[in-house]
Write an enzyme that holds these catalytic residues in place. Structure first.
Site, mmCIF file in Angstrom:
data_model
loop_
_atom_site.group_PDB
_atom_site.id
_atom_site.type_symbol
_atom_site.label_atom_id
_atom_site.label_comp_id
_atom_site.label_asym_id
_atom_site.label_seq_id
_atom_site.Cartn_x
_atom_site.Cartn_y
_atom_site.Cartn_z
ATOM 1 C CB SER A 36 2.781 -4.814 2.989
ATOM 2 O OG SER A 36 2.765 -3.825 3.977
ATOM 3 C CG PHE A 37 -3.052 -3.366 1.369
ATOM 4 C CD1 PHE A 37 -4.232 -3.057 2.020
ATOM 5 C CD2 PHE A 37 -3.096 -3.625 0.000
ATOM 6 C CE1 PHE A 37 -5.445 -3.028 1.331
ATOM 7 C CE2 PHE A 37 -4.286 -3.591 -0.696
ATOM 8 C CZ PHE A 37 -5.468 -3.290 -0.021
ATOM 9 C CG ASP A 41 9.310 -4.999 7.449
ATOM 10 O OD1 ASP A 41 9.132 -3.773 7.443
ATOM 11 O OD2 ASP A 41 8.560 -5.802 6.853
ATOM 12 C CG HIS A 52 7.944 -3.578 3.997
ATOM 13 N ND1 HIS A 52 7.319 -4.487 4.833
ATOM 14 C CD2 HIS A 52 6.962 -3.036 3.222
ATOM 15 C CE1 HIS A 52 6.020 -4.488 4.580
ATOM 16 N NE2 HIS A 52 5.785 -3.627 3.613
ATOM 17 C CB SER A 104 -0.922 0.006 1.227
ATOM 18 O OG SER A 104 -0.167 -0.032 2.423
#
Length: 275
Positions: A104-105, A225, A253, A35
């Site tokens: 992630s998202f 991360d 990340h 995101s």
């Protein structure tokens, strides 16, 4: 726009004109991006798509609110809305049951799909995944609160990466330009407005539902991360009954970019192996 690699095929999914990359043949795997500002499926998965497409059919869409997918005016973003869009993509392409890789998202969305519609999911890969409740990190708060400038984008890229040499002027400029296309920042600022802890919670699947996901799951995370805490990966590993965990050292990340070859091999072997 025709020579823009971020532009794939255009499909109608859940009533949304959706930009989607579709390559390779065989068992379908859907790649769901993160995101960050200026993100698209191509930006997130450009090193992953061709590698996995040698072994399976790879579908990488721009999820509603991101990239080159249409965002209707006055859209109220929510996990149910994103889930409807994802299911609409799977149906529009007649994919049947799919493997899902979420970053992630995208990891939160992949978890929600596996929990709410398990019949649609084969295997699950969660990379730097949200999807459980945690105190928001300064890094994630900075990402979701992005205000466009090249300097801010440069600091954002440095935040995502362990290897600080990745925060180049060229990449910062490219991602900055992507973030200021007409309508993009307006849509992005509507995604996760302050206070942002509530959006971490809104993306979370209840732990009891996660524990009930009876799917082979590979959890991948970068030890350094600073956006999504590595403790998320350890919690997901404890919750998911058929999980395995791979933690990359010297990695932020962007596991799929910082350790692309090893990531592609790890994920490809996991998805291609017996269930």
């Amino acid at each position: 726009m025709a020579d823009n690699p971020e532009i794939g095929r255009r499909i109608l999914a859940a009533g949304i004109a959706t930009n989607c990359h579709d390559l390779g043949e065989g068992q379908p795997v859907v790649l769901i991006h993160g995101s960050g500002p200026g993100v698209s499926a191509y930006a997130n998965w450009r090193l992953t798509m061709p590698a996995l497409a040698k072994r399976m059919r790879v579908v990488a869409p721009d999820i509603l609110g991101f990239g080159y997918t249409e965002t209707p005016p006055h859209t109220r973003f929510s996990m149910p809305l994103w889930l409807d869009h994802l299911i609409g993509i799977i149906d529009a392409l007649d994919l049947g049951r799919v493997h899902v890789v979420g970053n992630s998202f995208g990891g939160a969305l992949a978890l929600a799909l596996a929990a709410k519609a398990p019949e649609r999911v084969g295997k699950l890969v969660l990379m730097g995944a949200a999807g459980i409740d945690f105190p928001i990190t300064d890094g994630l708060d900075m990402v979701w609160g992005y205000e466009p400038s090249i300097e801010t984008m440069r600091r954002m890229i440095a935040l995502f990466s362990y290897d600080q040499s990745r925060a180049t002027e060229e990449l910062a400029t490219l991602r900055y330009k992507a973030s200021i296309r007409p309508g993009v920042q307006e849509a992005f600022s509507a995604l996760f407005p302050a206070p942002r802890q509530r959006w971490v919670s809104a993306l979370a699947t209840p732990e009891a539902e996660i524990a009930a996901i009876d799917k082979p799951a590979l959890i991948v995370h970068g030890r350094e991360d600073r956006v999504i805490p590595p403790s998320n990966a350890e919690r997901l590993f404890r919750l998911l009954p058929r999980a395995e965990l791979h933690m990359f050292g010297q990695c932020g990340h962007w596991t799929q970019l910082e350790h692309a070859d090893r990531f592609n091999s790890l994920v490809g072997d996991f998805l291609a192996g017996a269930a």
